[in-house]
Scaffold this active site. Structure first.
Site, mmCIF file in Angstrom:
data_model
loop_
_atom_site.group_PDB
_atom_site.id
_atom_site.type_symbol
_atom_site.label_atom_id
_atom_site.label_comp_id
_atom_site.label_asym_id
_atom_site.label_seq_id
_atom_site.Cartn_x
_atom_site.Cartn_y
_atom_site.Cartn_z
ATOM 1 C CD GLU A 190 -20.163 8.562 95.715
ATOM 2 O OE1 GLU A 190 -20.784 9.376 95.012
ATOM 3 O OE2 GLU A 190 -19.487 7.614 95.258
ATOM 4 N N PRO A 196 -8.240 46.499 86.424
ATOM 5 C CG PRO A 196 -7.560 44.907 84.896
ATOM 6 C CD PRO A 196 -7.882 45.087 86.349
ATOM 7 C CG MET A 201 -0.590 58.000 84.152
ATOM 8 S SD MET A 201 -0.542 59.002 85.644
ATOM 9 C CE MET A 201 0.716 58.179 86.593
ATOM 10 C CG ASP A 235 -10.022 57.941 90.673
ATOM 11 O OD1 ASP A 235 -10.431 58.909 91.323
ATOM 12 O OD2 ASP A 235 -8.957 57.351 90.904
ATOM 13 C CB THR A 265 -1.468 47.121 89.156
ATOM 14 O OG1 THR A 265 -1.110 48.438 88.747
ATOM 15 C CG2 THR A 265 -0.369 46.152 88.761
ATOM 16 C CB ALA A 266 -2.751 49.199 84.317
ATOM 17 C CE LYS A 281 -7.266 62.461 90.533
ATOM 18 N NZ LYS A 281 -6.563 61.410 91.210
ATOM 19 N N GLY A 331 -7.238 49.885 88.897
ATOM 20 C CA GLY A 331 -6.057 49.061 89.154
ATOM 21 C C GLY A 331 -5.878 48.782 90.626
ATOM 22 C CG ASP A 332 -2.763 47.959 94.206
ATOM 23 O OD1 ASP A 332 -3.045 46.856 94.698
ATOM 24 O OD2 ASP A 332 -2.277 48.904 94.872
HETATM 25 N N1 SAH Z 1 -3.777 52.615 90.044
HETATM 26 C C1 SAH Z 1 -3.785 52.293 88.642
HETATM 27 C C2 SAH Z 1 -2.947 53.266 87.822
HETATM 28 C C3 SAH Z 1 -3.502 54.644 87.773
HETATM 29 S S1 SAH Z 1 -2.565 55.703 86.741
HETATM 30 C C4 SAH Z 1 -3.276 50.866 88.455
HETATM 31 O O1 SAH Z 1 -2.802 50.267 89.398
HETATM 32 O O2 SAH Z 1 -3.427 50.347 87.352
HETATM 33 C C5 SAH Z 1 -3.440 55.601 85.234
HETATM 34 C C6 SAH Z 1 -2.645 54.853 84.210
HETATM 35 O O3 SAH Z 1 -2.773 53.467 84.434
HETATM 36 C C7 SAH Z 1 -3.105 55.049 82.789
HETATM 37 O O4 SAH Z 1 -2.568 56.232 82.220
HETATM 38 C C8 SAH Z 1 -2.541 53.834 82.109
HETATM 39 O O5 SAH Z 1 -1.154 53.970 81.871
HETATM 40 C C9 SAH Z 1 -2.708 52.799 83.200
HETATM 41 N N2 SAH Z 1 -3.938 52.022 83.031
HETATM 42 C C10 SAH Z 1 -5.000 51.970 83.860
HETATM 43 N N3 SAH Z 1 -5.927 51.109 83.393
HETATM 44 C C11 SAH Z 1 -5.445 50.612 82.236
HETATM 45 C C12 SAH Z 1 -5.909 49.681 81.272
HETATM 46 N N4 SAH Z 1 -7.094 49.073 81.400
HETATM 47 N N5 SAH Z 1 -5.141 49.424 80.198
HETATM 48 C C13 SAH Z 1 -3.948 50.003 80.047
HETATM 49 N N6 SAH Z 1 -3.443 50.882 80.920
HETATM 50 C C14 SAH Z 1 -4.184 51.189 81.998
#
Ligand code: SAH
Length: 482
Positions: free
Chosen positions: A29, A231, A389, A254, A337-338, A276, A308-309
């Site tokens: 080995e 997230p 949202m 953001d 994504t969230a 925002k 998120g995405d």
């Molecule tokens: N592009 C992001 C969404 C943006 S819109 C994605 O893909 O996740 C923003 C919304 O995403 C928030 O109002 C909430 O509803 C959600 N969000 C983002 N991060 C979050 C988290 N850590 N926990 C729960 N909701 C989340």
């Protein structure tokens, strides 16, 4: 306390081994491990083993290494530039070490640091680029850990890029004066169009881009990466996102992207928050588009970081259209994504065999007028609905879905700050959902998931939504939706 100026006992060098013999004594080995390591180079492996085990034998056959199938003899080391004593037998290893020294060849004895003239590194190989990690034989586990980390940081296309660079070195030296011009060329080469083309696997295009750069036909062109930050928690960032953050000149982010992630970028990168959130200076979407175009025209490498995405409720569509129109190169890097993070926090199957086989990503903000949004029909036919949202319109969403025929008993899961340590989970039914609007205690982003599949979640760590059902709507949150 660490010493002020700790010094190395072993100094790293890169030794020329192309076409040279490297001798490995041993048939098990340990010999195989060294053979694999040295096999990453163009050295000629010479394996001295009278009884190699099956795996080593198939390595020898597969790689065409020289095999000396005889009992070890000092003559087998002749002409080698490096020797490994890897027999696993202490007496034999010692003999090999003595013989190598007699012949003036540096030697390494596996697992016997006191006998070693040199140590082998943990290797990150992006030939022709190599990163060697040494711990002076003290911590192979540490070395492997560091290797893993560094490996993840570096693009797989670093090797081909460096090889392309090598092929341009002569021309660059001939055509560009030493100093600024040459430095600028290489920085554009490794950070600009040629690098992006190699990353995309387009070698011919990379070559052309490098020629353009060299002949100054190409204005230094910037590049924008629309990157999903996930997230919130740092380690849900993708490896690609992390790498781009480390390469970026400018990070445009953001407000919803946590500071800890923005901080993961290069220390000297410029960081531009674009809003925002309540109380922050907020740029309009048109201003953000203009900013990205300006940075691109300035030749900057930009990471446009979105929570998120980037393609899910991230207004990436507008940014991509603006960049396309302006002729600025961009790419998209997906993120978690969230909805996915919230589902994971709840151990909630978004699709559930026999219950739900489709999924809707929606926002509560499209409930205008009397017509039902198209996704209401999907909800009724069993889709799992993720509402982004949705907190400030929770009552509207619940009301409309019930009106459309969804049972008020349909299961609902809500996660605030999904993926983060301070997350909160709530469960209930569609009838409980309106209470969300009245909760002033939820200040983070909130994800709502509705549907029969939610019943498959784990409710051990969540609070009932109903506990708040009767709280006065007067306290209704004025909190800004993220
Ligand atoms: N592009 C992001 C969404 C943006 S819109 C994605 O893909 O996740 C923003 C919304 O995403 C928030 O109002 C909430 O509803 C959600 N969000 C983002 N991060 C979050 C988290 N850590 N926990 C729960 N909701 C989340």
């Amino acid at each position: 306390m660490p010493q002020a100026n700790p010094k190395l006992n072993a100094f790293p060098v890169f030794m020329r081994v192309e076409g040279e013999a490297v001798a490995i004594v041993g048939g098990g080995e340990q010999a195989l491990a060294k053979a694999r390591l040295i096999g990453q180079s163009n050295a000629v492996l010479r394996i001295i083993a009278d009884a190699p085990d099956a795996e080593l034998l198939s390595f020898i056959t597969a790689t065409g290494a020289v095999h000396i199938a005889a009992a070890y003899d000092i003559a087998h080391l002749e002409g080698a530039v490096m020797v490994f004593a890897a027999s696993g037998d202490e007496a034999l290893d010692r003999r090999v070490v003595e013989d190598a020294r007699r012949l003036g060849i540096p030697v390494n004895a596996v697992d016997r640091p006191e006998l070693c003239d040199f140590f082998t590194p943990a290797l990150v190989n992006r030939a022709p680029v190599a990163i060697a990690i040494g711990t002076e034989g003290a911590g192979p586990v540490l070395a492997q850990m560091l290797r893993g980390r560094i490996d993840r940081m570096l693009s797989p296309s670093l090797g081909p890029l460096a090889a392309l660079a090598a092929s341009f070195r002569g021309a660059a030296e001939k055509l560009l004066p030493k100093g600024n011009a040459r430095r600028r060329f290489w920085s554009d080469f490794f950070g600009g169009a040629p690098a992006h083309a190699v990353d995309a696997g387009e070698l011919a295009k990379a070559h052309d881009a490098a020629v353009d750069l060299l002949l100054s036909n190409a204005p230094t062109s910037g590049h924008i990466a629309l990157v999903g930050a996930g997230p919130g928690v740092e380690d849900l960032l993708t490896l690609r996102a992390h790498r781009l953050l480390l390469e970026a000149d400018v990070i445009v982010h953001d407000a919803l992207v946590p500071e800890a992630i923005v901080a993961m970028g290069r220390r000297d990168a410029e960081r531009l928050p674009v809003g925002k959130r309540k109380g922050c200076h907020t740029k309009s979407q048109a201003e953000i588009n203009a900013l990205l175009i300006e940075l691109g025209r300035d030749g900057k490498r930009v990471v446009r970081l979105k929570s998120g995405d980037p393609l899910v409720f991230g207004r990436a569509g507008e940014e991509m259209a603006a960049l396309r129109d302006a002729g600025i190169a961009y790419e998209v890097v997906p993120g978690v994504t969230a909805a996915f993070a919230a589902a994971a926090d709840f151990e909630l199957p978004l699709t559930l065999r026999g219950v739900s086989s489709s999924m809707v990503f929606t926002t509560g903000h499209d409930l205008k007028g009397n017509s039902l949004p198209d996704w209401a029909k999907l909800a009724i036919s069993g889709a799992t609905v993720a509402v982004y949202m949705g907190r400030s319109v929770a009552a509207e969403v619940a009301g409309r879905l019930i009106e459309a025929g969804l049972s008020p008993d349909t299961a609902v899961a809500v996660v605030e700050n999904a993926s983060l340590a301070n997350r909160r989970r709530f469960h209930g039914t569609l009838a409980d959902l309106p209470s969300l609007e009245a909760r002033a205690d939820l200040s983070g982003p909130v994800m709502t998931i509705i549907g029969d599949a939610v019943a498959g979640a784990n409710f051990e760590r969540s609070e009932p939504l109903a506990a708040h059902r009767h709280e006065g709507a007067a306290a209704a949150a004025e909190g800004v939706e993220q």
